[in-house]
Design an enzyme around this catalytic site. Sequence first.
Site, PDB file in Angstrom:
ATOM      1  N   TYR A 235       0.883  -1.146   0.361  1.00 23.12           N
ATOM      2  CA  TYR A 235       0.065   0.053   0.017  1.00 23.12           C
ATOM      3  C   TYR A 235       0.673   1.302  -0.007  1.00 23.12           C
ATOM      4  O   TYR A 235       2.006   1.224   0.080  1.00 23.12           O
ATOM      5  CB  TYR A 235      -0.904  -0.007   1.133  1.00 23.12           C
TER       6      TYR A 235
ATOM      7  N   LYS B 254       6.636  -1.844   1.984  1.00 20.61           N
ATOM      8  CA  LYS B 254       5.270  -1.150   2.813  1.00 20.61           C
ATOM      9  C   LYS B 254       4.129  -2.311   2.383  1.00 20.61           C
ATOM     10  O   LYS B 254       3.143  -2.136   1.474  1.00 20.61           O
ATOM     11  CB  LYS B 254       4.968   0.368   1.937  1.00 20.61           C
TER      12      LYS B 254
ATOM     13  N   GLU C 274      11.272   2.461  14.720  1.00 19.55           N
ATOM     14  CA  GLU C 274      10.527   3.565  13.950  1.00 19.55           C
ATOM     15  C   GLU C 274       9.211   3.333  15.022  1.00 19.55           C
ATOM     16  O   GLU C 274       8.944   2.472  15.410  1.00 19.55           O
ATOM     17  CB  GLU C 274      10.237   3.092  12.397  1.00 19.55           C
TER      18      GLU C 274
ATOM     19  N   LEU D  13      11.057   1.402   7.422  1.00 19.46           N
ATOM     20  CA  LEU D  13      10.477   1.928   6.033  1.00 19.46           C
ATOM     21  C   LEU D  13      11.083   3.122   5.770  1.00 19.46           C
ATOM     22  O   LEU D  13      11.038   4.018   6.580  1.00 19.46           O
ATOM     23  CB  LEU D  13       8.834   1.893   6.130  1.00 19.46           C
TER      24      LEU D  13
HETATM   25  N1  PDD Z   1       2.647   4.960   7.551  1.00 23.60           N
HETATM   26  N2  PDD Z   1       7.022   3.694   8.901  1.00 23.60           N
HETATM   27  C1  PDD Z   1       6.028   2.968   8.797  1.00 23.60           C
HETATM   28  C2  PDD Z   1       5.996   1.581   9.820  1.00 23.60           C
HETATM   29  C3  PDD Z   1       4.892   3.492   8.082  1.00 23.60           C
HETATM   30  O1  PDD Z   1       3.704   2.845   8.334  1.00 23.60           O
HETATM   31  C4  PDD Z   1       5.162   4.895   7.671  1.00 23.60           C
HETATM   32  C5  PDD Z   1       3.879   5.707   6.854  1.00 23.60           C
HETATM   33  C6  PDD Z   1       6.129   5.511   7.739  1.00 23.60           C
HETATM   34  C7  PDD Z   1       6.559   6.926   7.242  1.00 23.60           C
HETATM   35  O2  PDD Z   1       6.325   6.818   5.908  1.00 23.60           O
HETATM   36  P1  PDD Z   1       5.941   7.966   4.965  1.00 23.60           P
HETATM   37  O3  PDD Z   1       6.812   9.083   5.431  1.00 23.60           O
HETATM   38  O4  PDD Z   1       6.278   7.643   3.459  1.00 23.60           O
HETATM   39  O5  PDD Z   1       4.454   8.331   5.032  1.00 23.60           O
HETATM   40  C8  PDD Z   1       7.183   4.761   8.409  1.00 23.60           C
HETATM   41  C9  PDD Z   1       1.500   5.750   6.588  1.00 23.60           C
HETATM   42  C10 PDD Z   1       1.221   7.128   6.675  1.00 23.60           C
HETATM   43  C11 PDD Z   1       0.151   4.714   7.265  1.00 23.60           C
HETATM   44  O6  PDD Z   1       0.258   3.375   7.595  1.00 23.60           O
HETATM   45  O7  PDD Z   1      -0.910   5.187   7.428  1.00 23.60           O
END
Ligand code: PDD
Length: 285
Positions: free
Chosen positions: A33, A149, A182, A207
Amino acid sequence: MSRIAYVNGRYLPQRDAAVHVEDRGYQFADGVYEVCEVRGGRLIDERRHIERLQRSLSELRIALPMSLAALGIVLHETVRRNRVRDGIVYLQITRGVAKRDHAFPVADTPPSVVVTASRIDPARTERVAAEGIAVVTLPDNRWDRVDIKSIALLPNVLAKQLAREQGAREAWFVAPDGTVTEGASSNAWIVTTGNEVVTRKADRSILRGITRTVLLDVLRAQGLILVERAFTVAEAIGAREAFITSASQTVMPVVRIDGQPVGNGAPGLIASALRADFHRHSEKS
Ligand code: PDD
């Protein structure tokens, strides 16, 4: 106005939008996703999100189900049909529908595609940012490919629920060596007393957040020193500032970790400045 979802070629009222019971996303979490911020009706850093999507798909050997141009049109059209000015667009691609069998289905099984869009009240997010958020920590019990992801998010779901039950908005995963990997849905950062901005190296243990990547440009523009290294929970609690980054929250100050104040217990100056400057450096489409 009822919400509209894109499902496998059709835009449907969300209440009628559904995937098959034998969708491999539903049965095996066999999919990936992306979440992209929508701001002023435009997608933020779409190109980078799509690049990461392609990487996730290729790591799982799922074919891109349509051309990149078509995918871009679907994302924008879903945002438009839902009249989302500020919020997020969510894209999910799974290995498709097949009789339940763990191994991959036949190669011509079409992947399933779902796109939804939702509004987030920017004033509300700003109020949260002005106060800062609390985080709790817990052992990182995820698999060793969290750089993909994938929609397999059970540890993240349980972590977020633990946070909520403890009055916090985010949970930080901690590796066996005591370092923070994270957040459950964000990347983790601190600012040291020497004003170094520290975040973990984007290897397979986290991620590689798109917000994280763009923030590296913001740091450079602000003349701040970036150090990509791991930090412990104790170091974060003793830090000058802490914050998280994600597409839906950009830069969100962290003011408490496991009930202990970070710095003076208020959002940090650097985190707030990075938040204020972020969208000058992001791409809009
Ligand atoms: N989440 N780490 C994890 C485990 C995440 O699920 C996310 C993002 C990030 C940050 O990635 P980005 O800056 O590309 O959004 C780091 C999204 C927003 C979600 O699951 O809703």
